[in-house]
Structures are given as structure tokens and as C-alpha cells.
Design an enzyme around this catalytic site. Structure first.
Site, PDB file in Angstrom:
ATOM      1  N   CYS A 121       0.838  -1.199   0.000  1.00  0.00           N
ATOM      2  CA  CYS A 121       0.000   0.000   0.000  1.00  0.00           C
ATOM      3  C   CYS A 121       0.873   1.250   0.000  1.00  0.00           C
ATOM      4  CB  CYS A 121      -0.923  -0.008   1.217  1.00  0.00           C
ATOM      5  SG  CYS A 121      -1.968   1.465   1.369  1.00  0.00           S
ATOM      6  N   CYS A 134      -6.377   1.109   5.812  1.00  0.00           N
ATOM      7  CA  CYS A 134      -4.998   0.943   6.282  1.00  0.00           C
ATOM      8  C   CYS A 134      -4.999   0.703   7.783  1.00  0.00           C
ATOM      9  CB  CYS A 134      -4.163   2.183   5.966  1.00  0.00           C
ATOM     10  SG  CYS A 134      -3.922   2.484   4.203  1.00  0.00           S
ATOM     11  N   CYS A 186      20.224  16.969  25.065  1.00  0.00           N
ATOM     12  CA  CYS A 186      19.729  17.783  23.958  1.00  0.00           C
ATOM     13  C   CYS A 186      18.669  17.034  23.147  1.00  0.00           C
ATOM     14  CB  CYS A 186      20.891  18.183  23.055  1.00  0.00           C
ATOM     15  SG  CYS A 186      20.396  19.128  21.609  1.00  0.00           S
TER      16      CYS A 186
END
Length: 329
Positions: A121, A134, A186
Site C-alpha cells: 500500500c 490501512c 539535547c
């Protein structure tokens, strides 16, 4: 002397690079390229600066044909992954790419590799499902292995702690798996596969001002701010902005106006590098200090006016524009 291995080398041992003027010996560059290509860090940057090495230089410096082929493959994959219309075949042991531009209305794709022919798909990138919508994208798999799933509760607790300490997330552009130690370091992540710059907390592609926006994502931290904390912080910024900006401007004006002449006077009094102050007479030294201070007294008000005149409107625009808009949402 080579700046990498710090060994003296003859001039012919330093190859020239077309991307920059930095020089390193041939052996160091070969070893550097081997490691970079083996770790799929392609394109390869110069070991001294961010400039990317040209493919001609990489082919000239890499002696092994296998590494050259791997470098070309990584370059091609990097290009295809950055293309939003490219889809990869989900079949095991198949790395074939399908160009699927304009296939949103007809999402059925077929792998074109000889001997594969897998249908999948376009939207969910899973095997073709003609009878239903889906399926939702599965969550990122944890670090637990089948062996760990059969372990005792104590071992499971240890495994969950390890999975929490080392989270695996997916790049929002190319879906590559990226692991980061969840220690509050970070949160500005750079995908080494497609070069996408994204936030580790919200998994969105970001710009340089993402962590300055009222999104709840912080540059450091393990999770975004809660909705209540974010709203309280935005309300505090909106209500307290005039007082804080006025206080900052009131402190900046005298500091800049008086600080620049004092700094210039001390700088001139200390003397320039390489020029001994003792060579100047007392009158010359006093004259030079006085002239520099008087010149600074004329320049510092201009710098102060520019700083306040530009900085205050920018801060007010951010608070009553971006923050208010985010608060209304």
C-alpha cells in the site's frame, strides 16, 4: 605535520580536496573514510569542517572497490529517502525502491525487482490489503527480545528500565530507527540517513526557533511540558512581558552607555598586543585613553538606541503575536 595523526609527512602525502582547503595525510583520510562509509555517514564531510567531500575525492581516496560500491549505494539511498514519493518494498530481504508520485488515489504498488513482485500500500507501506482500510502504524518496538519476554518479573522490570533509559524512536521523514539515551540531554536530533532535523519530544521536523516557541518542547528534558504548565507559562509571559521588558531595557541602557566607554578606556590603557605600554609617555597615554573614551561616548548611545529599538519590538511581537496565537489555539 598531519593535524590528525600529528606525524611529519612529505608534501606529496597530503592530497588536495576539491571541497575545501584543509589538508590531512593520505593514510588518515583513508581510515576516516573507511569508518564513515562503514557507519553509513554519507555524504562524508571533511574531518576538519562541515564541507561535504565530493564523490570524485572519495573514490580517489578509498582503495577498496567494495567500499566504493557501498558509498554509492548509501548516496543513492540518501537521495531516495529524502524524496517524499519514494516507497520501499516491505518484503524481507528486498531493498527495492518504487517511485510512486501521484499514487494517492490508486495506492496499490508492485515491487519491480525481478523475482519479488510484492504488492503493498502506498499510504501505510504495508502489504496490500484490498478488503479494508490501512491498519494503524504499529508503535516503535521496545528493546525487549523474545527471550526477555519469557524472563522473570525482576528481569522484566530491569528490561523496562533499560528500554526507558534508551528509547528508540522513528525519524518523521524517512522512518529510520534512532536511539537516544533518555537522560534529559539535547532534544535537537539530526537523522544521519535523510538529514532531517527534528525534535525528540514531539517528533516533528523543526526549525532553529522550535524550542523558543510556546510548543511545550524544551531544549533539554525528558518530556514536553503538560498542557496546564504550558498555558500558565504563556499567561505569565503575556501578563508579565511589559514589566520584564521594561526592566531589561532599563538595565541595558545604562550598562551599554557607560560600559562601552569604560571597556574601551581599559582596553587602550592595557595596550595593544605586541606594543609595550612603557614606550608611550604619560601625556600620550592619557591622550589616547581620553580620545577613545570620548569616541565611545558618542558611539554608545547609538548602539544603545539600536539595541533597544530593535530588541524591544521583537520581544513584544513574539509575546503578543506567537504566544497569544498559541494561547488562543
Amino acid at each position: 605535520e598531519c593535524p590528525l595523526c600529528l606525524l611529519p609527512q612529505p608534501p606529496e602525502a597530503f592530497p588536495t580536496l576539491a571541497s575545501c582547503t584543509h589538508r590531512s595525510c593520505w593514510a588518515c583520510l583513508e581510515q576516516y573514510l573507511r569508518l564513515a562509509v562503514s557507519e553509513s555517514r554519507v555524504p562524508v564531510s571533511c574531518p576538519h569542517c562541515p564541507a561535504a567531500l565530493l564523490p570524485t575525492d572519495v573514490h580517489r581516496l578509498l582503495p577498496e572497490p567494495a567500499l566504493r560500491d557501498k558509498y554509492e549505494e548509501f548516496l543513492l539511498r540518501r537521495l531516495l529517502v529524502a524524496d517524499p514519493g519514494t516507497r520501499w518494498c516491505p518484503a524481507p530481504d528486498c531493498s527495492y525502491a518504487v517511485f510512486a508520485h501521484g499514487c494517492a488515489e490508486c495506492p496499490r504498488l508492485t515491487c519491480g525487482r525481478e523475482g519479488c513482485g510484492t504488492e503493498f500500500c502506498y499510504h501505510c507501506r504495508q502489504p496490500w490489503h484490498p478488503d479494508g482500510p490501512c491498519a494503524p502504524v504499529p508503535l516503535v518496538p521496545s528493546l525487549a527480545t523474545p527471550t526477555a519476554q519469557l524472563a522473570q518479573p525482576e528481569e522484566l522490570a530491569h528490561g523496562e528500565a533499560q528500554a526507558e533509559a534508551e528509547d528508540i524512536k522513528v525519524c518523521p521523514r524517512c522512518s529510520a530507527f534512532i536511539m537516544k539515551i533518555n537522560d534529559g540531554s539535547c532534544n535537537r536530533m539530526n537523522c544521519t540517513v535523510c538529514g532531517c532535523l527534528f525534535c525528540w519530544l514531539c517528533l516533528r521536523e523543526i526549525s532553529d526557533v522550535h524550542f523558543l516557541s510556546p510548543s511545550g518542547c524544551t531544549f533539554w528534558g525528558k518530556r514536553p511540558w503538560s498542557r496546564t504548565r504550558r498555558i500558565l507559562w504563556q499567561l505569565g509571559m503575556v501578563l508579565g512581558a511589559p514589566m520584564v521588558i521594561s526592566l531589561a531595557a532599563g538595565v541595558a541602557v545604562p550598562v551599554i552607555t557607560i560600559g562601552i566607554p569604560i571597556y574601551m578606556g581599559r582596553k587602550v590603557l592595557a595596550g595593544s598586543p605586541g606594543v609595550p605600554v612603557v614606550l608611550l609617555s604619560g601625556c600620550q597615554q592619557c591622550l589616547s585613553v581620553t580620545s577613545s573614551v570620548l569616541l565611545s561616548l558618542f558611539v554608545s548611545p547609538i548602539i544603545t538606541a539600536l539595541t533597544v529599538g530593535v530588541g524591544v519590538p521583537l520581544m513584544l511581537t513574539y509575546v503578543y503575536g506567537t504566544v497569544v496565537l498559541s494561547l488562543c489555539r
